[in-house]
Write an enzyme that holds these catalytic residues in place. Structure first.
Site, mmCIF file in Angstrom:
data_model
loop_
_atom_site.group_PDB
_atom_site.id
_atom_site.type_symbol
_atom_site.label_atom_id
_atom_site.label_comp_id
_atom_site.label_asym_id
_atom_site.label_seq_id
_atom_site.Cartn_x
_atom_site.Cartn_y
_atom_site.Cartn_z
ATOM 1 N N LYS A 48 0.839 -1.196 0.000
ATOM 2 C CA LYS A 48 0.000 0.000 0.000
ATOM 3 C C LYS A 48 0.880 1.254 0.000
ATOM 4 C CE LYS A 48 -1.837 2.806 2.781
ATOM 5 N NZ LYS A 48 -1.796 4.065 1.996
ATOM 6 N N GLU A 91 9.849 0.685 10.529
ATOM 7 C CA GLU A 91 10.881 1.706 10.316
ATOM 8 C C GLU A 91 10.174 3.039 10.492
ATOM 9 O OE1 GLU A 91 12.706 4.478 9.128
ATOM 10 O OE2 GLU A 91 12.949 3.716 7.093
ATOM 11 N N CYS A 136 13.500 10.319 7.091
ATOM 12 C CA CYS A 136 13.451 9.790 8.460
ATOM 13 C C CYS A 136 14.814 9.861 9.125
ATOM 14 C CB CYS A 136 12.914 8.367 8.457
ATOM 15 S SG CYS A 136 13.708 7.315 7.249
ATOM 16 N N GLU A 173 10.033 15.215 15.820
ATOM 17 C CA GLU A 173 10.417 15.092 14.414
ATOM 18 C C GLU A 173 9.664 16.146 13.604
ATOM 19 O OE1 GLU A 173 9.150 11.571 12.087
ATOM 20 O OE2 GLU A 173 11.200 11.502 11.358
HETATM 21 P P1 NAI Z 1 1.677 8.070 8.338
HETATM 22 O O1 NAI Z 1 2.401 7.161 9.262
HETATM 23 O O2 NAI Z 1 0.259 8.410 8.646
HETATM 24 O O3 NAI Z 1 1.681 7.430 6.868
HETATM 25 C C1 NAI Z 1 2.549 6.413 6.422
HETATM 26 C C2 NAI Z 1 1.763 5.330 5.698
HETATM 27 O O4 NAI Z 1 0.911 4.664 6.624
HETATM 28 C C3 NAI Z 1 0.841 5.841 4.594
HETATM 29 O O5 NAI Z 1 0.827 4.904 3.549
HETATM 30 C C4 NAI Z 1 -0.519 5.884 5.285
HETATM 31 O O6 NAI Z 1 -1.600 5.790 4.407
HETATM 32 C C5 NAI Z 1 -0.437 4.658 6.158
HETATM 33 N N1 NAI Z 1 -1.328 4.671 7.314
HETATM 34 C C6 NAI Z 1 -1.846 5.746 7.973
HETATM 35 N N2 NAI Z 1 -2.601 5.339 9.010
HETATM 36 C C7 NAI Z 1 -2.556 3.984 9.019
HETATM 37 C C8 NAI Z 1 -3.120 2.981 9.868
HETATM 38 N N3 NAI Z 1 -3.882 3.283 10.922
HETATM 39 N N4 NAI Z 1 -2.863 1.679 9.598
HETATM 40 C C9 NAI Z 1 -2.078 1.350 8.560
HETATM 41 N N5 NAI Z 1 -1.524 2.253 7.732
HETATM 42 C C10 NAI Z 1 -1.749 3.558 7.951
HETATM 43 O O7 NAI Z 1 2.540 9.382 8.194
HETATM 44 P P2 NAI Z 1 2.023 10.845 7.731
HETATM 45 O O8 NAI Z 1 0.703 11.154 8.384
HETATM 46 O O9 NAI Z 1 2.063 10.894 6.273
HETATM 47 O O10 NAI Z 1 3.164 11.796 8.337
HETATM 48 C C11 NAI Z 1 3.100 12.243 9.678
HETATM 49 C C12 NAI Z 1 4.481 12.347 10.270
HETATM 50 O O11 NAI Z 1 5.070 11.045 10.342
HETATM 51 C C13 NAI Z 1 5.464 13.143 9.450
HETATM 52 O O12 NAI Z 1 5.375 14.503 9.741
HETATM 53 C C14 NAI Z 1 6.784 12.556 9.882
HETATM 54 O O13 NAI Z 1 7.194 13.153 11.096
HETATM 55 C C15 NAI Z 1 6.458 11.109 10.127
HETATM 56 N N6 NAI Z 1 6.816 10.257 8.972
HETATM 57 C C16 NAI Z 1 7.940 9.512 9.020
HETATM 58 C C17 NAI Z 1 8.325 8.759 7.937
HETATM 59 C C18 NAI Z 1 9.552 7.946 7.956
HETATM 60 O O14 NAI Z 1 10.117 7.674 6.903
HETATM 61 N N7 NAI Z 1 10.016 7.478 9.084
HETATM 62 C C19 NAI Z 1 7.555 8.750 6.702
HETATM 63 C C20 NAI Z 1 6.334 9.524 6.757
HETATM 64 C C21 NAI Z 1 6.019 10.250 7.855
#
Ligand code: NAI
Ligand code: MG
Length: 503
Positions: free
Chosen positions: A202, A276, A310, A407
């Site tokens: 996904k 991760e 990240c 972050e």
């Molecule tokens: P997110 O964690 O909500 O999104 C990442 C993925 O998880 C997306 O594909 C999203 O659709 C999916 N997702 C969201 N809720 C879910 C759930 N309950 N169950 C399963 N999958 C789910 O991250 P978001 O909202 O885009 O970003 C928020 C903050 O997270 C950012 O500001 C950043 O600080 C952090 N982040 C860190 C990342 C990393 O590479 N470690 C990548 C993206 C965000």
């Protein structure tokens, strides 16, 4: 290590990029001719693009202009279940395919990605907002490298883990974020397939287009139907995938908050999990470091991909004796960062990925000011449409400040000082995260001393944000668990039933 004098000369030519590429200084605009977009994209189930059972589509747009690029299918629980069934069916034959055959598919995918590199780079830049110089030199070639690297392991699994007969796990549910859409898809899919698993992936809802185009490459490569399925949608679709029956493993990259929720969801189900998550990496600059070189590394460490990384080096810790000189150099360098049209080859920093991410950056920067840190932003004219934020530096930052703890995931660097190596370690480790760190010093012994004491999965020295498929990547503490890349990453997609039990 180079002496400061040689640095000054070298800087005039293109500065070195990770992975052997170089920034291009040719003054020409990129065109979008290389990419033809469909109006609507379906789900990729069992080898074909299909309509979602929900009947719903959502828009994905270009963060640099706000222009809608395409409509993308929203997968509901029914679609997710169908994807898992397709992957289970495919698993029966895929797992029995000789490793040499699986390798041939992976090599083919890697080669096709490189043949279509321009198209993928332009599409990634359009859908994500990051500069074309990065998608061209980092995201796309590195994604191909992950397929090449894992193709090499596919027929050598018994050699990777001597004394064991490695078995694939089964169907793996993989959820990826928006900051490196194609690269994260490659990080997830390549080791899973090499190990003999099948996949339901996904992508993030704000950047799904390159993962969908990768499905075209999979078709072109003749990958058997069902080995990789892609379900698009937002958090609800991700949650449906995590809850789906029939998964052997979940692999997630994204926010710590969602990672914790997924951990709760899979608890007690006998499902493997790797997470991760976020980071708040310390970047340590000692007084004996080659300062000009360190400035370049610090700039790359935080401003690459607008800081949506990240492992971004977001907390700069500078030895007190060189703080003022270093900050002055950094500010001069920041004034030369070109922010703007991501499709322009000369752009260093593109658009902030989404309104939501921009709001988060704004709020945290406001908190930094309110808590008493000093904000520096070089004068820079930002485009009117789309989402933008200038390169930002906070000095006088205390460890208790929100900007030093949370972050930000944007182009915002905080600076604090240390006096002794012990104090540097203490401050660097004073975080709930532990994904990566950087060390700048001329003393080899100190590098080892520091690296041993840092709680970080990756420690770069005298360089930053350098990635290699052969090197394991992953976190400590709230940055998650499990490794991706290298033998350790492959291990996470295998069961080793008769492996000797570690003492
Ligand atoms: P997110 O964690 O909500 O999104 C990442 C993925 O998880 C997306 O594909 C999203 O659709 C999916 N997702 C969201 N809720 C879910 C759930 N309950 N169950 C399963 N999958 C789910 O991250 P978001 O909202 O885009 O970003 C928020 C903050 O997270 C950012 O500001 C950043 O600080 C952090 N982040 C860190 C990342 C990393 O590479 N470690 C990548 C993206 C965000
Ligand atoms: Mg979210």
């Amino acid at each position: 290590m180079a002496k400061p004098g040689t640095q000054a000369r070298r800087k005039r030519s293109a500065p070195e990029l990770p992975f052997g590429g170089a920034w291009s200084y040719e003054p020409s605009l990129e065109s979008t001719d290389h990419v033809v977009l469909a109006e609507r994209y379906g789900l990729f189930l069992d080898g074909a693009f299909v309509r979602p059972s929900t009947g719903r589509y959502f828009a994905t747009s270009d963060p640099a202009t706000g222009r809608q690029l395409a409509l993308v299918a929203e997968a509901g629980p029914k679609d997710v279940a169908a994807a898992v069934v397709a992957a289970q069916r495919a698993f029966r034959s895929w797992r029995r395919l000789p490793g040499t055959e699986r390798a041939r598919y992976l090599f083919r995918i890697a080669r096709l990605l490189l043949e279509r590199a321009r198209e993928f780079a332009v599409l990634e830049t359009l859908d994500n907002g990051k500069p074309i110089a990065e998608t061209r030199d980092i995201d796309v070639p590195l994604a191909a490298q992950h397929f090449f690297y894992h193709a090499g392991w596919a027929d050598k699994l018994d050699l990777v883990f001597p004394g064991a007969v490695p078995e694939p796990l089964g169907v793996v549910g993989q959820i990826i974020p928006w900051n490196f859409p194609l690269l994260m898809a490659a990080w997830k899919i390549a080791p899973a397939l090499a190990a003999g698993n099948t996949v339901v992936l996904k992508p993030a809802e704000t950047s799904p287009l390159t993962a969908l185009r990768l499905c075209e490459v999979l078709q072109q490569a003749g990958l058997p139907p069902g080995v990789v399925n892609v379900v698009t949608g937002a958090g609800a679709t991700g949650a449906a995938l995590v809850r789906a029956e029939g998964l052997a493993k979940v692999a997630f990259t994204g926010s710590t908050e969602v990672g914790k929720e997924i951990q709760r969801q899979v608890a007690g189900r006998g499902i493997d999990l790797t997470l991760e998550l976020g980071g708040k990496a310390a970047h340590l600059v000692f007084e004996d470091a080659a300062l000009d070189q360190a400035v370049e590394g610090v700039v790359r460490g935080i401003f690459m991909n607008q800081g949506h990384v990240c492992c971004a080096g977001s907390r700069l810790l500078v030895q007190e004796s060189v703080h003022d000189a270093f900050v002055a150099k950094l500010q001069r360098r920041m004034a030369r960062i070109r922010v703007g049209n991501p499709l322009d080859k000369n752009t260093d920093m593109g658009a902030i990925h989404s309104a939501q991410q921009l709001a988060r950056i704004e709020a945290l920067c406001a908190a930094g000011r309110a808590e008493g840190a000093t904000c520096f932003q070089p004068p820079c004219r930002l485009p009117e449409r789309g989402f933008w934020w200038p390169p930002t530096l906070f000095t006088g930052v205390a460890q208790s400040h929100r900007i030093a703890r949370e972050e930000i995931f944007g182009p915002v660097l905080t600076v604090s000082t240390f006096r002794t190596p012990d104090e540097a370690i203490e401050k660097a480790n004073n975080t709930s995260y532990g994904l990566s760190a950087g060390v700048w010093t001329d003393k080899g012994a100190r590098i080892l001393w520091v690296a041993e004491r840092l709680q970080a999965g990756v420690v770069w020295n005298n360089t930053y944000n350098r990635f290699d498929p052969a090197a394991p990547f992953g976190g400590y503490k709230e940055s998650g668990f499990g490794r991706e890349g290298g033998r350790q990453g492959l291990r996470a997609y295998l069961r080793l039933p008769d492996a000797p039990t570690p003492a």
